[in-house]
Design an enzyme around this catalytic site. Sequence first.
Site, PDB file in Angstrom:
ATOM      1  N   CYS A   1      61.449  12.108  48.586  1.00 12.73           N
ATOM      2  CA  CYS A   1      61.391  10.894  47.595  1.00 12.73           C
ATOM      3  C   CYS A   1      62.298  11.391  46.479  1.00 12.73           C
ATOM      4  O   CYS A   1      63.343  10.940  45.928  1.00 12.73           O
ATOM      5  CB  CYS A   1      60.170  10.678  47.004  1.00 12.73           C
ATOM      6  SG  CYS A   1      58.681  10.344  48.237  1.00 12.73           S
ATOM      7  N   ASP A   2      62.146  12.773  46.076  1.00 19.82           N
ATOM      8  CA  ASP A   2      62.268  13.232  44.683  1.00 19.82           C
ATOM      9  C   ASP A   2      63.594  14.519  45.005  1.00 19.82           C
ATOM     10  O   ASP A   2      64.207  14.773  43.896  1.00 19.82           O
ATOM     11  CB  ASP A   2      61.584  13.727  43.845  1.00 19.82           C
ATOM     12  CG  ASP A   2      60.375  12.394  43.743  1.00 19.82           C
ATOM     13  OD1 ASP A   2      61.062  11.395  43.422  1.00 19.82           O
ATOM     14  OD2 ASP A   2      59.329  12.790  43.581  1.00 19.82           O
TER      15      ASP A   2
ATOM     16  N   CYS B   1      56.610  14.983  47.185  1.00 25.78           N
ATOM     17  CA  CYS B   1      57.324  14.173  48.095  1.00 25.78           C
ATOM     18  C   CYS B   1      58.939  14.694  47.968  1.00 25.78           C
ATOM     19  O   CYS B   1      59.532  14.199  47.304  1.00 25.78           O
ATOM     20  CB  CYS B   1      57.315  12.828  47.907  1.00 25.78           C
ATOM     21  SG  CYS B   1      58.158  12.060  49.319  1.00 25.78           S
TER      22      CYS B   1
END
Length: 307
Positions: free
Chosen positions: A137-138, A134
């Site tokens: 997300c990261d 992701c």
Amino acid sequence: MEKTRCLIIGGGPAGYTAAIYASRAGLSPVLYEGMEPGGQLTTTTVVENFPGFPEGVDATALMDQMKSQAIRFGASVRRGTVTSADLSESPFTVSIDNTDEIVADAVIIATGASARYLGLPSEKKFRGLGVSACATCDGFFYRKKDVAVVGGGDTACEEATYLAGICRKVYMIVRRDELRASKAMQNRVMSTPNIEILWNCNTLEVLGDEAGVTGVRLVRKDGGVFDINVDGFFLAIGHHPNSDLFSKYVNVDENGYIITDGRSSATNVDGVFAAGDVQDPRYRQAVTAAASGCRAALDVEKYLLGK
Ligand code: NDP
């Protein structure tokens, strides 16, 4: 046999949020968390884009808080995985771990989706230490660093473009000599100067040390093996919605995502609702999943009132 008015299947942001709303509405929901309590979010470390946490929040802690909030209002949150379901008509009968059965007037399916991984031992070893599925997300953790994205579809192009805005350099590892992505996404990738596509390449191994990922070993179609130095390795080779148990009853699209009516969380089966990534191939964010869990609980409340 146990009976409940509202059964929620899945312990991710969608399921827990549905449980918060349903319990506050006095529906005494029962929630089964499934095999991955906390959902996909727990495969990451810190969540920095969930509103309300300016300093970021530990992903597992965030999910624990959501769960505690649901329990506080009376939801019965249980370990256990749904192993079969008869959704032909209300009340619906659902089997848990092939042993217990529960009967529900309404069901919210919030079983999420699972990112596809390559299946390499080294990929598993560095999951959360540089391996991620992701970018939204990261990606931020790799600011001004070099990263690689595997895949050649729309998701890979989207993630590579997103990462290119944060990172110094983005390699796309593509196993063929063309991208599967739409022309528009291809053009965007091609016109981004800090994306380099490595055509006809497959990943042999994710390289790293105790601090995390340091590189990737690749093999070209002609057999040539080479390494690239990267700090992050992002998988974008597709997701699989966890809808298999229910697709005999509820309509799913060609990729298995449950089809809801668009304006609500209703499926084609009266009394069965879907929330979160199992019905969302597009946004796949914790906050959008939570919001759709809220919608599903409100829909259930209305449905039960009308019964
Ligand atoms: P796709 O199935 O479209 O693409 C998967 C990609 O990963 C392909 O390039 C495939 O290669 C590659 N791949 C699969 N397995 C491996 C493997 N083992 N090793 C290396 N590469 C592999 O998945 P997406 O998640 O990209 O998209 C899913 C759906 O969602 C699509 O319909 C897409 O159009 C849609 N979508 C739309 C978006 C938008 O409109 N903005 C954004 C994101 C997704 P190969 O081509 O060789 O099979």
